[in-house]
Design a protein around this motif. Structure first.
Motif, PDB file in Angstrom:
ATOM      1  N   LEU A  71      -3.434 -19.495   9.894  1.00  0.00           N
ATOM      2  CA  LEU A  71      -2.405 -18.644   9.304  1.00  0.00           C
ATOM      3  C   LEU A  71      -2.023 -19.140   7.912  1.00  0.00           C
ATOM      4  O   LEU A  71      -1.937 -18.354   6.967  1.00  0.00           O
ATOM      5  N   ILE A  72      -1.818 -20.436   7.767  1.00  0.00           N
ATOM      6  CA  ILE A  72      -1.422 -21.019   6.482  1.00  0.00           C
ATOM      7  C   ILE A  72      -2.515 -20.791   5.435  1.00  0.00           C
ATOM      8  O   ILE A  72      -2.224 -20.415   4.294  1.00  0.00           O
ATOM      9  N   CYS A  73      -3.756 -21.008   5.811  1.00  0.00           N
ATOM     10  CA  CYS A  73      -4.870 -20.796   4.871  1.00  0.00           C
ATOM     11  C   CYS A  73      -4.937 -19.336   4.434  1.00  0.00           C
ATOM     12  O   CYS A  73      -5.154 -19.043   3.250  1.00  0.00           O
ATOM     13  N   LEU A  74      -4.739 -18.418   5.362  1.00  0.00           N
ATOM     14  CA  LEU A  74      -4.762 -17.000   5.012  1.00  0.00           C
ATOM     15  C   LEU A  74      -3.565 -16.622   4.141  1.00  0.00           C
ATOM     16  O   LEU A  74      -3.692 -15.813   3.217  1.00  0.00           O
ATOM     17  N   GLN A  75      -2.400 -17.222   4.396  1.00  0.00           N
ATOM     18  CA  GLN A  75      -1.240 -16.963   3.548  1.00  0.00           C
ATOM     19  C   GLN A  75      -1.500 -17.445   2.122  1.00  0.00           C
ATOM     20  O   GLN A  75      -1.165 -16.753   1.156  1.00  0.00           O
ATOM     21  N   LEU A  76      -2.097 -18.620   1.987  1.00  0.00           N
ATOM     22  CA  LEU A  76      -2.433 -19.140   0.661  1.00  0.00           C
ATOM     23  C   LEU A  76      -3.452 -18.225  -0.020  1.00  0.00           C
ATOM     24  O   LEU A  76      -3.310 -17.909  -1.206  1.00  0.00           O
ATOM     25  N   PHE A  77      -4.434 -17.789   0.724  1.00  0.00           N
ATOM     26  CA  PHE A  77      -5.449 -16.871   0.183  1.00  0.00           C
ATOM     27  C   PHE A  77      -4.802 -15.585  -0.329  1.00  0.00           C
ATOM     28  O   PHE A  77      -5.093 -15.141  -1.444  1.00  0.00           O
ATOM     29  N   PHE A  78      -3.897 -14.987   0.456  1.00  0.00           N
ATOM     30  CA  PHE A  78      -3.227 -13.750   0.024  1.00  0.00           C
ATOM     31  C   PHE A  78      -2.365 -13.990  -1.209  1.00  0.00           C
ATOM     32  O   PHE A  78      -2.294 -13.142  -2.089  1.00  0.00           O
ATOM     33  N   PHE A  79      -1.722 -15.152  -1.286  1.00  0.00           N
ATOM     34  CA  PHE A  79      -0.931 -15.458  -2.476  1.00  0.00           C
ATOM     35  C   PHE A  79      -1.828 -15.525  -3.713  1.00  0.00           C
ATOM     36  O   PHE A  79      -1.500 -14.954  -4.755  1.00  0.00           O
ATOM     37  N   VAL A  80      -2.934 -16.239  -3.624  1.00  0.00           N
ATOM     38  CA  VAL A  80      -3.836 -16.374  -4.776  1.00  0.00           C
ATOM     39  C   VAL A  80      -4.363 -15.010  -5.200  1.00  0.00           C
ATOM     40  O   VAL A  80      -4.370 -14.685  -6.398  1.00  0.00           O
ATOM     41  N   ILE A  81      -4.776 -14.190  -4.245  1.00  0.00           N
ATOM     42  CA  ILE A  81      -5.255 -12.833  -4.560  1.00  0.00           C
ATOM     43  C   ILE A  81      -4.143 -12.036  -5.242  1.00  0.00           C
ATOM     44  O   ILE A  81      -4.385 -11.354  -6.240  1.00  0.00           O
ATOM     45  N   HIS A  82      -2.936 -12.122  -4.721  1.00  0.00           N
ATOM     46  CA  HIS A  82      -1.800 -11.398  -5.295  1.00  0.00           C
ATOM     47  C   HIS A  82      -1.533 -11.885  -6.724  1.00  0.00           C
ATOM     48  O   HIS A  82      -1.355 -11.075  -7.644  1.00  0.00           O
TER      49      HIS A  82
END
Length: 166
Positions: A12-23
């Motif tokens: 979950l944390i890795c995916l949250q970081l990924f979505f932040f970077v994409i955003h």
């Protein structure tokens, strides 16, 4: 069982970081990624612990697979709430309506991830009532509270909380 829950949390944390970077990249803020992450993680720690203990434990709206142990609350505050807070910084120029749709979309993504990699569970109503309430109401409230906290702590102006004057 604890190892599985920790793995789900890490995913979950890795995916949250990924979505932040994409955003951040999509809105042209890639040069500020580390600044926003730092601010988000610093504010996410106390905000997340307080939110989890008040809304989750005291009011009983949600529970964590790993419980409310302090070590988990600290990690969750720094990373999960921290990455969400960093994401919210990117919404500073957007209207309340944009924030609502964005928060509902983010809530939908987080809840889908949580369905496959369970970290938390909501404890009110039927599954459908919970899901609709969480995605379309509770995430908006959480993100609005984060905007207010960002405004008060870092003096970051948000169109969605313009009435909070400093």
């Amino acid at each position: 069982m604890v190892v599985e829950h920790l793995l789900n949390f890490a995913i979950l944390i890795c995916l949250q970081l990924f979505f932040f970077v994409i955003h951040a990249v999509s809105v042209g803020e890639k040069k500020q990624i580390f600044t926003y992450l730092g601010k988000g993680m610093l504010l996410g720690l106390p905000f997340g612990i307080i939110f989890d203990l008040v809304v989750g434990k005291y009011f009983g709206l949600f529970d964590y697979e790993l419980g409310y142990q302090m070590w988990f609350l600290v990690l969750n505050g720094i990373f999960s709430y921290g990455f969400m807070t960093a994401n919210v910084i990117l919404l500073r120029q957007h209207s309340l309506l944009h924030m609502y749709f964005w928060s509902s979309g983010l809530g939908l993504i987080y809840e889908i991830i949580n369905h496959f990699f369970p970290v938390w569970q909501f404890t009110f109503g039927s599954a459908l009532t919970e899901w609709i309430s969480v995605v379309f109401v509770l995430y908006t409230g959480l993100i609005w509270l984060i905007m207010v906290a960002l405004r008060l702590v870092y003096r970051i102006p948000f169109q969605a909380v313009s009435f909070v004057k400093l």
